[in-house]
Design an enzyme around this catalytic site. Structure first.
Site, mmCIF file in Angstrom:
data_model
loop_
_atom_site.group_PDB
_atom_site.id
_atom_site.type_symbol
_atom_site.label_atom_id
_atom_site.label_comp_id
_atom_site.label_asym_id
_atom_site.label_seq_id
_atom_site.Cartn_x
_atom_site.Cartn_y
_atom_site.Cartn_z
ATOM 1 C CE LYS A 78 -0.383 -0.284 5.049
ATOM 2 N NZ LYS A 78 -1.215 -0.837 6.147
ATOM 3 C CE1 TYR A 127 13.421 32.157 3.197
ATOM 4 C CE2 TYR A 127 13.253 29.764 3.140
ATOM 5 C CZ TYR A 127 13.163 30.994 2.509
ATOM 6 O OH TYR A 127 12.827 31.047 1.184
ATOM 7 C CG MET A 149 9.260 23.793 -0.713
ATOM 8 S SD MET A 149 8.144 24.765 -1.735
ATOM 9 C CE MET A 149 7.286 25.746 -0.522
HETATM 10 C C1 LIG Z 1 -0.497 -1.892 6.724
HETATM 11 C C2 LIG Z 1 -1.059 -3.165 7.209
HETATM 12 C C3 LIG Z 1 -0.225 -4.259 7.452
HETATM 13 C C4 LIG Z 1 1.287 -4.187 7.382
HETATM 14 O O1 LIG Z 1 1.774 -3.728 8.621
HETATM 15 P P1 LIG Z 1 3.363 -3.667 8.900
HETATM 16 O O2 LIG Z 1 3.447 -3.259 10.304
HETATM 17 O O3 LIG Z 1 3.886 -2.645 7.963
HETATM 18 O O4 LIG Z 1 3.873 -5.031 8.618
HETATM 19 C C5 LIG Z 1 -0.814 -5.444 7.809
HETATM 20 N N1 LIG Z 1 -2.150 -5.549 7.926
HETATM 21 C C6 LIG Z 1 -2.989 -4.508 7.720
HETATM 22 C C7 LIG Z 1 -4.442 -4.681 7.898
HETATM 23 C C8 LIG Z 1 -2.469 -3.281 7.360
HETATM 24 O O5 LIG Z 1 -3.286 -2.246 7.152
#
Ligand SMILES: *Cc1c(COP(=O)(O)O)cnc(C)c1O
Length: 406
Positions: free
Chosen positions: A46, A275, A323
């Protein structure tokens, strides 16, 4: 110009993220090796593969023994399908019910936790042109109180999924709240509650699908990792889930960020830098301009706190992070030239760059937020077999992918 530490490709920004797919493969193999043979591994990709570049991470993870992929949004799943990735892709969290048709059309597995999404998925599955049933995972809340059906709803939902010929119950799962704190008994309590719910589903006559609970911390500490599936996110990338849960031997960070010195700055005592003049030189010294800033995800909170590695030595960030650029202090006596390589983050310890976890500590956050915060304008350069195989460059137009393979 001195060569950058790891790679030499020209024509892109000096600041680039090097993503080592060999490290991803090694990490996945190491995780596979501690899981029971009967536990399949889902690489969680993800948020663009935790900022690394999801399609490349997915390919590397699948090469190394991961069998499924996990994403958060329908769009993330579609990107992978667009790269001809055909393995099961599981949507781990909630989606809008109106997205159900798009999720079904992309052949994504949908995690449900309540009636409203389930009913939309049922409707979409009926209308879906592909003849095979839509795979659904049922999420059980065992104490995270985020996404998941409460125990009392689970039997009814499982029965409803199982009795729908257009659906397939592909998994039942839960998620741990504190697996990255190994001494917290709450993980054990969650497992017990999960087991109780699973028994009630079985007692209601539903054949149990593959079960999954463990995230990276669960896998690394052996809790909830002996079910049919395990979900590995952060560890896939070679980043420990917390300071209390170390990686396995041989695992290493896949991403490092490199840049170059673009200007040398002579400073006299009394000269201020950046800055609001938060840094004032107390003696004659040399600064170096490095083209990375908070628009790249190199956060302003690192002002005056972080450091980079130059020729294997620490060079502290002086003054405010801007930035698009920072100024670092060149260590006394170190010979540097314009164009010399700068190790900004991660990578080989001899580079003297901070690790992702060290940067997270300086920012008061976790490593996850640091790594997903590296912005798209930092080109991703992918290494496999020790060679550059691809680069992803996001300019002001659509993302272009230049392949250096074949
Ligand atoms: C993001 C996620 C994971 C992975 O978690 P990690 O700690 O990065 O291994 C596993 N299960 C669900 C439901 C997640 O949303």
């Amino acid at each position: 110009m001195a060569p950058l530490a790891t790679v030499e490709i020209s024509g892109i920004r000096a600041t680039r993220a090097i993503v080592n797919l060999d490290a991803i493969e090694g990490n996945v193999r190491a995780l596979r090796a501690v899981l029971p043979k009967t536990t399949r591994l889902m690489a969680v990709v993800k948020a663009d593969g935790y900022g690394h570049g999801a399609p490349w991470i997915a390919r590397a993870a699948l090469n190394a023994g991961s069998e499924l992929l996990g994403v958060a949004t329908v769009g993330e799943g579609k990107v992978l399908r667009g790269h001809d990735i055909a393995v099961p892709i599981v949507l781990l969290g909630s989606i809008d019910p109106a997205e159900a048709p798009a999720a079904c059309a992309a052949g994504l597995e949908i995690t449900v936790a309540g009636d409203s999404l389930l009913e939309s998925v049922q409707g979409a599955a009926r209308a879906n042109p592909t003849p095979s049933p839509v795979s659904v995972h049922l999420k059980v809340d065992t104490g995270l109180h985020r996404y998941g059906a409460s125990s009392s709803e689970v039997v009814a939902l499982a029965t409803k999924i199982e009795s729908d010929p257009y659906l397939r119950l592909a998994g039942m799962c839960t998620h741990f709240a504190s697996a990255d704190e190994p001494d917290d008994p709450f993980t054990g309590e969650q497992i017990q509650e999960f087991e109780r719910v699973l028994r009630s589903v079985r007692d209601a006559g539903v054949q149990l699908p593959p079960i999954h609970a463990a995230n990276s911390a669960g896998i690394l500490t052996g809790r909830g990792s002996d079910y049919g599936l395990a979900r590995a996110g952060i560890a896939t990338y070679g980043i420990p889930p917390s300071s209390e849960v170390p990686l396995l031997p041989g695992m290493r960070a896949a991403m490092s960020i490199e840049s170059r010195i673009t200007r040398l700055i002579a400073l006299e005592a009394g000269d201020s830098v950046g800055y609001n003049r938060t840094f004032v030189a107390t003696r004659q010294m040399r600064g170096a301009l490095v083209p990375i800033g908070y628009a790249d995800g190199y956060r302003r909170a690192l002002s005056g706190k972080a450091w980079v590695g130059i020729h294997g030595q620490r060079a502290p960030v002086i003054g405010r992070v801007s930035m698009d650029q920072i100024v670092v202090e060149i260590p006394e006596g170190l010979r540097v030239e314009l164009g010399d390589a700068v190790s900004v983050l991660g990578g080989d310890p001899v580079s003297a760059a901070p690790s992702i976890s060290e940067i997270a500590n300086l920012m008061g956050t976790n490593a996850y937020e640091v790594i997903v915060g590296i912005r798209a304008r930092v080109p991703r350069v992918f290494i496999h077999g020790g060679e550059v195989v691809a680069a992803r460059i996001t300019g002001d137009g659509p993302t272009s992918i230049r392949s250096y393979a074949d």
